[in-house]
Design a protein around this motif. Sequence first.
Motif, short mmCIF file in Angstrom:
data_model
loop_
_atom_site.label_atom_id
_atom_site.label_comp_id
_atom_site.label_asym_id
_atom_site.label_seq_id
_atom_site.Cartn_x
_atom_site.Cartn_y
_atom_site.Cartn_z
N PHE A 385 19.13 49.65 76.96
CA PHE A 385 18.28 49.05 75.94
C PHE A 385 19.01 49.01 74.60
N ASP A 386 18.61 48.01 73.79
CA ASP A 386 19.17 47.93 72.43
C ASP A 386 18.17 47.18 71.56
N LEU A 450 18.95 55.31 86.51
CA LEU A 450 19.50 55.85 85.27
C LEU A 450 19.20 54.90 84.12
N ILE A 451 18.77 55.47 82.99
CA ILE A 451 18.57 54.72 81.75
C ILE A 451 19.63 55.18 80.75
N ILE A 452 20.31 54.22 80.13
CA ILE A 452 21.31 54.56 79.11
C ILE A 452 20.87 53.93 77.80
N ALA A 476 16.63 59.65 85.23
CA ALA A 476 17.68 60.26 84.41
C ALA A 476 17.93 59.42 83.15
N ILE A 477 18.15 60.10 82.03
CA ILE A 477 18.35 59.43 80.74
C ILE A 477 19.65 59.92 80.12
N ALA A 478 20.53 58.99 79.78
CA ALA A 478 21.81 59.31 79.11
C ALA A 478 21.91 58.48 77.85
N GLY A 479 22.89 58.82 77.02
CA GLY A 479 23.09 58.08 75.77
C GLY A 479 24.56 57.90 75.47
N LEU A 480 24.89 56.73 74.93
CA LEU A 480 26.26 56.46 74.48
C LEU A 480 26.25 56.47 72.96
#
Length: 590
Positions: A385-386, A450-452, A476-480
């Motif tokens: 998402f953005d 997975l959600i990033i 699962a949730i990750a972030g960049l």
Amino acid sequence: MPQKPGSYQFYDNEGTIIYVGKAKNLKNRVSSYFLKEVDRYKTKVLVSKIYDLSYTIVDTEEDALLLENSLIKQYKPKYNILLKDGKTYPSICVTNEPFPRVFKTRTINKKWGTYFGPYSHIGSMYAILEVINKVYKPRRCQQIITPENVKEGKYKPCLEYHLKNCDGCCIGKQSQEEYRENIRQAIEILKGKNREIIALLKDKMMTLAEKLEFEKAEEVKQQILQLESYSSKSEVVSHTINNVDVITLTDDEKVAFINYIHVMNGQINHSFTFEYKKIYDTEEERKDILQRAIIEMRERFNSDAKEVILQENIDIEMEGITITVPERGDKHHLVELSLLNGKQYKLDKLKRTEKLNPEQRGVRLMKEIQKHLNLSKLPVQIELFDNSNISGSDAVAACVVFKKLKPSKKDYRKYNIKTVTGPDDYASMQEVVRRRYSRMIEEGTPLPDLIITDGGKGQMSVVREVIEDELHLDIAIAGLAKDNKHRTNELLYGNPPVTIGMKTDSELFRTLTRMQDEVHRFAITFHRDKRSKHALHSELDDIKGIGEKTKETLLKHFKSVKRLKEAKFEEVANLIGEHKAKLIQLIIDS
């Protein structure tokens, strides 16, 4: 092939080496033989005879040149015309004398003294000799000087003494102890330990500058620059290593890759990598393969080396053979070089396999993600998402979907922010996530693995509030996260989020970054289109005679009011007719 420096070898259909070459970039150089139309007849003939090829990677272009030199001398390939006359690169000799001399030579005789080199860059060799001569002033005469004859006064100073290129050890002006200490320091420079001499030269340069002797200071500066760029020895060719085998192991779950390097007279004359299939994938099996490889490699290449260099200790005893596991120095560098070639072979095989089966690469990278994040299942579907807005106006968001790490554009979604006023990225993100997954639950659409998020801990936290606390989903949730220069520099995961150890230049990290760039591109494009549409409509809405269809036609063609204003009357007239074009022209002119 790797885009690294090294030497390549071409073979004919009988397995004979017919050409040896070197390259700063192996892939570019070797492919040039097959992808370009060559003019030279000899090269065309060479290419027609090539049946197979191999290569050895090294650290520098200079090492590639030295390796090429040694292999040409070893195999004397049919199509090589250079270096076949046995001509060698020069070395520097420090003689075994009471008052040692330091000079260049192409003849190696270890009875005379200690040798350093050889040097493929002649300029570097002369630069280091010049530094040694100016700083330590070793004698340049060839007469035999002994301490006894010096005491008896049997020598007379030569011209070099009067020119201040020598401190007069032959006439007792310099003691033998002082002279030999200077030579010892010079040897340290030749070994590459040149920090002290660089510091000394820098002090000398500053002293000359303070005395306003700028020309001399510039000369010293050039010596410093040459010394800093100089490498005294090559890890490919070293006269201190003779007749040794280097064997290392690189493995994965199914295959062990054994790299074998044989060094004779300081030069590599064999470098090959072989595969051994693994059954159990245990440490015991790994060591057993390495033990078996030592025996098989030595038999295959008829090696009579009395020393075998390994990367680690293993339980093996061989009569008359010394097993060495170096931790530093030239032999350790050979171990590193062998491991480098083994890893490159493993990477090349993986690339070849993935070219035949492109999906295998995606599966491999998904397994890496699963391993790094400790996920319970393979992340087959990943969603990112953005948000995009300017001071809260025309706020939009975007979601992109990757299936097996490939963009699934039919599943991309655009969102107009409806419930948030002003530039609130967190609230906007929560609205979009809530709308998307509430609808997916209602429709029974498969949820992502997975959600990033495009952001750090804050974005991850607000997404988790919706996913886990409101919707009670297990995703699962990750972030960049980005650094202060807006460059992606770390992957975050967990609760609380922690940085996942991953090299930013790794294939996986580059893949994740490209996914992040895709969602950013999609969101920005949507926001730009909406902003342009809004701006265009706002200035055309009040023009009588211009209806919705006309405005849509203008929007589709010109994209913005600015472009419409810059357009020629004829272009607008051809698009919507002269009458309507005149109406628009009146508004623009006013």
